[in-house]
Scaffold this motif. Structure first.
Motif, PDB file in Angstrom:
ATOM      1  N   THR A   1     -72.978  -9.838  28.457  1.00  0.00           N
ATOM      2  CA  THR A   1     -72.841  -8.763  29.440  1.00  0.00           C
ATOM      3  C   THR A   1     -71.410  -8.604  29.894  1.00  0.00           C
ATOM      4  O   THR A   1     -70.996  -7.526  30.266  1.00  0.00           O
ATOM      5  N   THR A   2     -70.665  -9.693  29.887  1.00  0.00           N
ATOM      6  CA  THR A   2     -69.280  -9.563  30.342  1.00  0.00           C
ATOM      7  C   THR A   2     -68.376  -8.868  29.333  1.00  0.00           C
ATOM      8  O   THR A   2     -67.643  -7.983  29.723  1.00  0.00           O
ATOM      9  N   PRO A   3     -68.434  -9.237  28.051  1.00  0.00           N
ATOM     10  CA  PRO A   3     -67.537  -8.514  27.143  1.00  0.00           C
ATOM     11  C   PRO A   3     -67.948  -7.065  26.920  1.00  0.00           C
ATOM     12  O   PRO A   3     -67.104  -6.246  26.631  1.00  0.00           O
ATOM     13  N   GLU A   4     -69.212  -6.750  27.089  1.00  0.00           N
ATOM     14  CA  GLU A   4     -69.631  -5.416  26.701  1.00  0.00           C
ATOM     15  C   GLU A   4     -69.037  -4.291  27.573  1.00  0.00           C
ATOM     16  O   GLU A   4     -68.511  -3.337  27.023  1.00  0.00           O
ATOM     17  N   PRO A   5     -69.091  -4.429  28.906  1.00  0.00           N
ATOM     18  CA  PRO A   5     -68.442  -3.373  29.672  1.00  0.00           C
ATOM     19  C   PRO A   5     -66.947  -3.313  29.389  1.00  0.00           C
ATOM     20  O   PRO A   5     -66.338  -2.266  29.456  1.00  0.00           O
ATOM     21  N   HIS A   6     -66.399  -4.456  29.035  1.00  0.00           N
ATOM     22  CA  HIS A   6     -64.978  -4.497  28.727  1.00  0.00           C
ATOM     23  C   HIS A   6     -64.685  -3.616  27.526  1.00  0.00           C
ATOM     24  O   HIS A   6     -63.752  -2.833  27.522  1.00  0.00           O
ATOM     25  N   ARG A   7     -65.549  -3.766  26.491  1.00  0.00           N
ATOM     26  CA  ARG A   7     -65.322  -2.996  25.289  1.00  0.00           C
ATOM     27  C   ARG A   7     -65.531  -1.518  25.574  1.00  0.00           C
ATOM     28  O   ARG A   7     -64.808  -0.666  25.081  1.00  0.00           O
ATOM     29  N   ALA A   8     -66.532  -1.235  26.403  1.00  0.00           N
ATOM     30  CA  ALA A   8     -66.808   0.156  26.724  1.00  0.00           C
ATOM     31  C   ALA A   8     -65.630   0.780  27.464  1.00  0.00           C
ATOM     32  O   ALA A   8     -65.269   1.922  27.233  1.00  0.00           O
ATOM     33  N   LYS A   9     -65.034   0.002  28.317  1.00  0.00           N
ATOM     34  CA  LYS A   9     -63.903   0.510  29.088  1.00  0.00           C
ATOM     35  C   LYS A   9     -62.757   0.883  28.172  1.00  0.00           C
ATOM     36  O   LYS A   9     -62.118   1.892  28.338  1.00  0.00           O
ATOM     37  N   VAL A  10     -62.487   0.017  27.206  1.00  0.00           N
ATOM     38  CA  VAL A  10     -61.351   0.260  26.342  1.00  0.00           C
ATOM     39  C   VAL A  10     -61.573   1.511  25.516  1.00  0.00           C
ATOM     40  O   VAL A  10     -60.644   2.251  25.218  1.00  0.00           O
ATOM     41  N   SER A  11     -62.829   1.784  25.190  1.00  0.00           N
ATOM     42  CA  SER A  11     -63.083   2.905  24.307  1.00  0.00           C
ATOM     43  C   SER A  11     -62.967   4.245  25.033  1.00  0.00           C
ATOM     44  O   SER A  11     -62.983   5.276  24.397  1.00  0.00           O
ATOM     45  N   VAL A  12     -62.874   4.252  26.355  1.00  0.00           N
ATOM     46  CA  VAL A  12     -62.683   5.507  27.073  1.00  0.00           C
ATOM     47  C   VAL A  12     -61.316   6.056  26.711  1.00  0.00           C
ATOM     48  O   VAL A  12     -60.315   5.347  26.822  1.00  0.00           O
ATOM     49  N   PRO A  13     -61.241   7.282  26.212  1.00  0.00           N
ATOM     50  CA  PRO A  13     -59.948   7.795  25.767  1.00  0.00           C
ATOM     51  C   PRO A  13     -58.957   7.893  26.934  1.00  0.00           C
ATOM     52  O   PRO A  13     -59.329   8.222  28.056  1.00  0.00           O
ATOM     53  N   GLY A  14     -57.714   7.608  26.618  1.00  0.00           N
ATOM     54  CA  GLY A  14     -56.668   7.749  27.617  1.00  0.00           C
ATOM     55  C   GLY A  14     -56.539   6.583  28.555  1.00  0.00           C
ATOM     56  O   GLY A  14     -55.797   6.664  29.524  1.00  0.00           O
ATOM     57  N   THR A  15     -57.241   5.497  28.310  1.00  0.00           N
ATOM     58  CA  THR A  15     -57.068   4.334  29.162  1.00  0.00           C
ATOM     59  C   THR A  15     -56.764   3.131  28.286  1.00  0.00           C
ATOM     60  O   THR A  15     -57.092   3.105  27.100  1.00  0.00           O
ATOM     61  N   ARG A  16     -56.127   2.153  28.876  1.00  0.00           N
ATOM     62  CA  ARG A  16     -55.904   0.886  28.171  1.00  0.00           C
ATOM     63  C   ARG A  16     -55.729  -0.203  29.204  1.00  0.00           C
ATOM     64  O   ARG A  16     -55.354   0.075  30.351  1.00  0.00           O
ATOM     65  N   PRO A  17     -56.016  -1.449  28.834  1.00  0.00           N
ATOM     66  CA  PRO A  17     -55.835  -2.521  29.805  1.00  0.00           C
ATOM     67  C   PRO A  17     -54.362  -2.797  30.040  1.00  0.00           C
ATOM     68  O   PRO A  17     -53.546  -2.663  29.126  1.00  0.00           O
ATOM     69  N   SER A  18     -54.046  -3.165  31.256  1.00  0.00           N
ATOM     70  CA  SER A  18     -52.664  -3.459  31.590  1.00  0.00           C
ATOM     71  C   SER A  18     -52.205  -4.726  30.885  1.00  0.00           C
ATOM     72  O   SER A  18     -52.946  -5.705  30.824  1.00  0.00           O
ATOM     73  N   PRO A  19     -51.005  -4.723  30.321  1.00  0.00           N
ATOM     74  CA  PRO A  19     -50.519  -5.952  29.686  1.00  0.00           C
ATOM     75  C   PRO A  19     -50.271  -7.071  30.697  1.00  0.00           C
ATOM     76  O   PRO A  19     -50.162  -8.230  30.328  1.00  0.00           O
ATOM     77  N   HIS A  20     -50.199  -6.708  31.958  1.00  0.00           N
ATOM     78  CA  HIS A  20     -49.885  -7.698  32.982  1.00  0.00           C
ATOM     79  C   HIS A  20     -51.116  -8.483  33.408  1.00  0.00           C
ATOM     80  O   HIS A  20     -51.147  -9.708  33.342  1.00  0.00           O
ATOM     81  N   ASP A  21     -52.170  -7.771  33.823  1.00  0.00           N
ATOM     82  CA  ASP A  21     -53.347  -8.506  34.282  1.00  0.00           C
ATOM     83  C   ASP A  21     -54.658  -7.947  33.731  1.00  0.00           C
ATOM     84  O   ASP A  21     -55.726  -8.352  34.179  1.00  0.00           O
ATOM     85  N   GLY A  22     -54.584  -7.028  32.779  1.00  0.00           N
ATOM     86  CA  GLY A  22     -55.783  -6.599  32.099  1.00  0.00           C
ATOM     87  C   GLY A  22     -56.592  -5.537  32.809  1.00  0.00           C
ATOM     88  O   GLY A  22     -57.604  -5.102  32.280  1.00  0.00           O
ATOM     89  N   ARG A  23     -56.150  -5.108  33.982  1.00  0.00           N
ATOM     90  CA  ARG A  23     -56.937  -4.053  34.640  1.00  0.00           C
ATOM     91  C   ARG A  23     -56.698  -2.736  33.903  1.00  0.00           C
ATOM     92  O   ARG A  23     -55.684  -2.548  33.241  1.00  0.00           O
ATOM     93  N   LEU A  24     -57.675  -1.835  34.034  1.00  0.00           N
ATOM     94  CA  LEU A  24     -57.627  -0.582  33.302  1.00  0.00           C
ATOM     95  C   LEU A  24     -56.532   0.323  33.872  1.00  0.00           C
ATOM     96  O   LEU A  24     -56.412   0.474  35.087  1.00  0.00           O
ATOM     97  N   THR A  25     -55.744   0.902  32.986  1.00  0.00           N
ATOM     98  CA  THR A  25     -54.724   1.835  33.460  1.00  0.00           C
ATOM     99  C   THR A  25     -54.855   3.129  32.674  1.00  0.00           C
ATOM    100  O   THR A  25     -55.464   3.175  31.619  1.00  0.00           O
ATOM    101  N   THR A  26     -54.253   4.178  33.214  1.00  0.00           N
ATOM    102  CA  THR A  26     -54.187   5.431  32.489  1.00  0.00           C
ATOM    103  C   THR A  26     -52.779   5.983  32.635  1.00  0.00           C
ATOM    104  O   THR A  26     -52.016   5.546  33.494  1.00  0.00           O
ATOM    105  N   SER A  27     -52.443   6.920  31.768  1.00  0.00           N
ATOM    106  CA  SER A  27     -51.058   7.391  31.758  1.00  0.00           C
ATOM    107  C   SER A  27     -50.841   8.472  32.797  1.00  0.00           C
ATOM    108  O   SER A  27     -51.719   9.271  33.089  1.00  0.00           O
ATOM    109  N   THR A  28     -49.636   8.522  33.356  1.00  0.00           N
ATOM    110  CA  THR A  28     -49.301   9.595  34.282  1.00  0.00           C
ATOM    111  C   THR A  28     -48.869  10.840  33.539  1.00  0.00           C
ATOM    112  O   THR A  28     -48.571  11.852  34.156  1.00  0.00           O
TER     113      THR A  28
END
Lengths: 368, 268
Positions: free
Chosen positions: A15-42
């Motif tokens: 259950t823990t990796p799955e939402p993670h994978r789903a999050k990454v697949s949302v277009p226009g977002t990626r995890p932060s290289p610093h702490d892994g939280r989801l970011t999007t571009s300005t």
């Protein structure tokens, strides 16, 4: 049977990796290289690089852009932000303007042209700039190429083009500032609209809230400028961001010539926003038109100050060296967008030598 | 334990004396969140230490935490970095969170107790709020209770004159202080909020903050470095004690990427 049993165990662990994978697949977002939280571009890659090591605007945060004077660089920044969202298929909500704001969004720069201009510019600058400034110019366009690599996190836009409907996959909603009904506050209407759309949209959809020149008297009725009205609105926005931390980002601009930073109201608004940056346009000489390209290209059009950054300042500090409060400058060009670089005065000899030299030589010749 | 609490501040961050008032002040760019977390940690942890030691028979202290600017998820994340599990503590009746951010303007009634967001205040009316906070105080079942209120000034700012007056707010604060062992408040003390006092927003803010500051026993105030920004310094912390003027001091602090806070004297 045994297969099933094993599956349930894996399911619990998975259950823990799955939402993670789903999050990454949302277009226009990626995890932060610093702490892994989801970011999007300005939508402005040099601004993404400034956001305290996250290389993007962290989801669930807000950015307030303050601008002094009568220019609208902040508005351009918001247009890139909105256009980026539409291209990535995010929902974009605009407060204060009607649908005509949509037609002012910049179009996608065609790949080949942007690459051509990039390469030609870099070779140009290599010729002109002294070797010790070379490092500066490469810092000026950080990771532009990597951003354009496999997954476009931040697109390149062309201000002279208009965003076509074919590439804009996201939905676009507007709420007029001074509507037909003067008794109802535009802020409350906007909040209730957004809350309804957030709740009705699928849980993976990303929503960008764009608020151009908030409190500007041309858009908002006088009642909106009551401190309680605007502060409650910002508090509400903050509550929304915290309730949907992986789905909403907010960017807004505030004209600080009308609402100076030395007032309590603006300071409270700044405290309610996660990040605060300020753009101070420099005086441009009106009698020097655009044709002197060579010298005006390196000129900064304004100063860029960072007062606080999302996540970083909330924690009281963070990644070493990711936030250095050196003077930043910005310049805007139609093809490469807004570029924020460390502020440095242009080398005088390089700049003025060739342009002044001939005129100085020719003058005495004419006199004699 | 000692490496998580900066040693220079250790004497100020423990369980406060009975009926005392501690104030933490912050400015834009110098937030007091890390200090609040250290406070939480040292209060909740000191109880655990006392349980292990045989000498202290007193029940371990508990915390009622009311935050108007941040939600439980933020505090939970920060506390877990210090090794503090707020969820299990709240199940154990040692910790109770009151959320004054996400539901305050929703126009509901009273307060609602949720599992993942703590007790959410649903209305900005002072009476409803007082009832919600008092319920949270009774949720904490352990010994001395410490009330921490994060950014009470925010409440005053967003409701302004009509709904919440500064006087009524101070009244509520006093009646809440009667029911707990000690109180910790955080305020924003940026210059524009306090200096000119030209608008009613600024005046009521200044009145609240100054009144509380004068009543405080200890003030820990955070601000940015006056001389600009340095890589290894996040800001300045100034300690002011009312009764012991000689205990007043000024240190520098730095919060690192991993959330570790260092407090050190100037020049070291």
């Amino acid at each position: 049977m045994s297969f099933r049993k094993r599956n349930t165990v894996i399911g619990i662990a998975g259950t823990t990796p799955e939402p993670h994978r789903a999050k990454v697949s949302v277009p226009g977002t990626r995890p932060s290289p610093h702490d892994g939280r989801l970011t999007t571009s300005t939508g402005t890659s040099s601004l993404d690089q400034l956001l305290a090591g996250h290389a993007g605007l962290p989801m669930g945060t807000s950015l307030l852009v303050e601008e002094s004077g009568t220019t609208d660089f902040g508005g351009i920044l918001l247009r890139y932000f909105a256009a980026e969202g539409l291209v990535q298929g995010h929902c974009v909500h605009v407060l204060g303007f009607g649908d005509h704001w949509r037609r002012e969004l910049p179009g996608l720069a065609s790949e080949s042209r942007s690459k051509d201009s990039n390469s030609s510019k870099s070779s140009d600058s290599k010729m002109k700039i002294a070797w010790r400034y070379e490092a500066l110019s490469s810092r000026a366009t950080p990771s532009r190429d990597s951003a354009e690599g496999i997954a476009p996190f931040c697109h390149t836009f062309d201000l002279s083009a208009r965003l076509e409907d074919s590439v804009a996959q996201g939905q676009f909603y507007t709420t007029r500032g001074s509507g037909m009904d003067p008794t109802q506050s535009p802020f409350r209407r906007f909040i209730s609209d957004i809350t309804a759309r957030l709740k009705s949209s699928p849980p993976t959809s990303i929503h960008r809230i764009v608020i151009p020149s908030i409190l500007s008297p041309t858009i908002y009725p006088p009642s909106a400028c009551r401190p309680q009205e605007i502060l409650q609105f910002l508090h509400h926005i903050r509550a929304l961001l915290r309730q949907f931390p992986s789905r909403v980002v907010v960017m807004m601009t505030l004209p600080v010539s009308l609402y100076p930073r030395s007032t309590g109201l603006v300071r409270r608004a700044e405290l309610l926003c996660d990040g605060v940056v300020e753009m101070i346009p420099l005086q441009q000489q009106p009698h020097h038109p655009v044709d002197r390209n060579s010298s005006s290209e390196n000129k900064a059009q304004g100063l860029f100050r960072i007062h606080s950054l999302p996540v970083f300042h909330e924690k009281g500090g963070g990644l070493e060296g990711s936030w250095v409060k050196e003077d930043m400058s910005f310049k805007l060009s139609a093809s490469s967008g807004l570029i924020i670089t460390p502020y440095s005065l242009p080398p005088l000899l390089d700049d003025e030598g060739p342009s002044n030299g001939p005129s100085n030589e020719s003058k005495p010749k004419l006199d004699f | 334990m000692s490496n998580k609490i900066p040693s220079l501040l250790e004497q100020h961050l423990g369980l406060p004396e009975e009926a005392s008032l501690t104030i933490l002040t912050n400015t834009l760019g110098a937030s007091s969140n890390w200090l609040v977390l250290r406070f939480l940690y040292s209060i909740l942890q000191s109880g655990r230490g006392a349980d292990a030691g045989v000498s202290e028979k007193e029940a371990s202290p508990g915390v009622v935490f009311l935050s108007f600017m941040r939600d439980l998820a933020f505090w939970r994340e920060g506390a877990s970095r210090l090794g503090l599990d707020l969820d299990s503590l709240s199940r154990a009746g040692k910790f109770s969170f009151v959320d004054g951010l996400t539901g305050l303007l929703s126009g509901g009634q009273g307060s609602e107790s949720t599992a993942d967001r703590g007790r959410v205040l649903k209305s900005g009316k002072l009476d409803d709020m007082r009832r919600g906070i008092e319920a949270a105080i009774t949720d904490v079942r352990s010994g001395p209770k410490v009330l921490i209120v994060d950014q009470l000034d925010e409440l005053l700012a967003i409701f302004g004159e009509e709904d919440v007056t500064g006087l009524a707010l101070e009244g509520m604060l006093l009646s809440l202080r009667e029911r707990v062992h000690a109180t910790v408040l955080t305020f924003s003390v940026d210059d524009p909020l306090l200096r000119s006092q030209g608008t009613s927003l600024e005046r009521s803010h200044a009145a609240l903050v100054l009144a509380q500051a004068h009543a405080a026993d200890v003030i820990l105030s955070l601000r940015m470095l006056d001389t600009g920004v340095a890589k290894d310094v996040s800001g300045v912390v100034r300690v002011t004690e009312r009764d012991r003027a000689e205990a007043s001091a000024e240190y520098l602090y730095h919060v690192g990427a991993d959330g570790n806070a260092k407090v050190f004297e100037r020049g070291t």
